[in-house]
Design an enzyme around this catalytic site. Structure first.
Site, PDB file in Angstrom:
ATOM      1  N   HIS A  60     -29.687  51.309  -6.504  1.00 58.09           N
ATOM      2  CA  HIS A  60     -30.567  50.330  -7.155  1.00 58.09           C
ATOM      3  C   HIS A  60     -30.291  48.908  -6.668  1.00 58.09           C
ATOM      4  O   HIS A  60     -31.109  48.017  -6.875  1.00 58.09           O
ATOM      5  CB  HIS A  60     -30.366  50.408  -8.667  1.00 58.09           C
ATOM      6  CG  HIS A  60     -31.620  50.518  -9.466  1.00 58.09           C
ATOM      7  ND1 HIS A  60     -32.855  50.811  -8.938  1.00 58.09           N
ATOM      8  CD2 HIS A  60     -31.825  50.385 -10.812  1.00 58.09           C
ATOM      9  CE1 HIS A  60     -33.754  50.851  -9.908  1.00 58.09           C
ATOM     10  NE2 HIS A  60     -33.161  50.591 -11.048  1.00 58.09           N
ATOM     11  N   TYR A  98     -21.927  47.947 -10.172  1.00 55.89           N
ATOM     12  CA  TYR A  98     -23.197  48.349  -9.564  1.00 55.89           C
ATOM     13  C   TYR A  98     -23.324  47.959  -8.093  1.00 55.89           C
ATOM     14  O   TYR A  98     -24.321  48.280  -7.452  1.00 55.89           O
ATOM     15  CB  TYR A  98     -24.362  47.716 -10.333  1.00 55.89           C
ATOM     16  CG  TYR A  98     -24.392  48.083 -11.785  1.00 55.89           C
ATOM     17  CD1 TYR A  98     -24.806  49.341 -12.186  1.00 55.89           C
ATOM     18  CD2 TYR A  98     -23.997  47.167 -12.764  1.00 55.89           C
ATOM     19  CE1 TYR A  98     -24.833  49.689 -13.529  1.00 55.89           C
ATOM     20  CE2 TYR A  98     -24.018  47.505 -14.108  1.00 55.89           C
ATOM     21  CZ  TYR A  98     -24.440  48.766 -14.481  1.00 55.89           C
ATOM     22  OH  TYR A  98     -24.462  49.106 -15.811  1.00 55.89           O
TER      23      TYR A  98
END
EC number: 3.1.1.29
Length: 185
Positions: free
Chosen positions: A19, A14
């Site tokens: 995000h 990630y």
């Protein structure tokens, strides 16, 4: 004592996703102030530095985005950080790519990480630094926030990260969030 929390998801999978913009700002602040996130308690990694005599905690919750409050609430209690000294850095799909918006307080606005922090602190009156990632044109929201910035978005986001760090410096220096909001919004 100030506590600056960057929202994101842990793990290399990630690391460069939309995000994780909060983690990216924390990383840049760590580089700027020579901070190592060497403490691993409260389901977070964090470190601190002194800014003109005041301790500033830099925090990355390791609970995944939607459970960020599970980390933030206990950290605030342990370090006795008041809700007025908490700043949360988050992504915002309602803002154009790279746009900053600082807020004194507010609802979650559909952001699950913020919703979790509100639930665990029992307050909506903490400061926010929102960075625009804009709304997806074609993909689903989940796919959008969990993909990296494209070649057009990356330079805009790098500039936004620089501006976010400047805004945080400004707040630490003048201790007047309203002034910082007026300067950077």
């Amino acid at each position: 004592m100030k506590m600056i929390v960057g929202l994101g998801n842990p793990g290399s999978k990630y690391a460069k996703t939309k995000h994780n913009i909060g983690f990216m700002v924390i990383d840049q602040l760590c580089e700027k102030y020579n901070v190592t996130l060497n403490k691993h308690d409260f389901e977070a990694e964090y470190g601190s530095f002194k800014y003109e005599g005041e301790t500033v905690l830099l925090v990355k919750p390791l609970t995944f985005m939607n459970d960020s409050g599970r980390s933030v609430g206990p950290l605030m209690s342990y370090y006795q950080v008041g809700i007025d000294e908490l700043l949360v850095i988050q992504d915002d799909m309602d803002l154009t790519m790279g746009k900053l918006r600082l807020r004194q307080k507010g609802s979650a606005g559909g952001h699950n990480g913020i919703k979790s922090i509100i639930a665990h602190t029992k307050s909506q009156t903490f400061k926010r630094l929102k960075i625009g990632i804009q709304h997806p044109q074609k993909s689903t929201v989940v796919n959008w926030v969990l993909t990296p910035f494209d070649k057009d978005g990356a330079p805009v986001i790098n500039q936004a990260i620089d501006q976010a760090c400047e805004a945080i410096d400004d707040w630490c220096q003048n201790d007047d969030f309203m002034k910082t909001m007026n300067k950077f919004n």
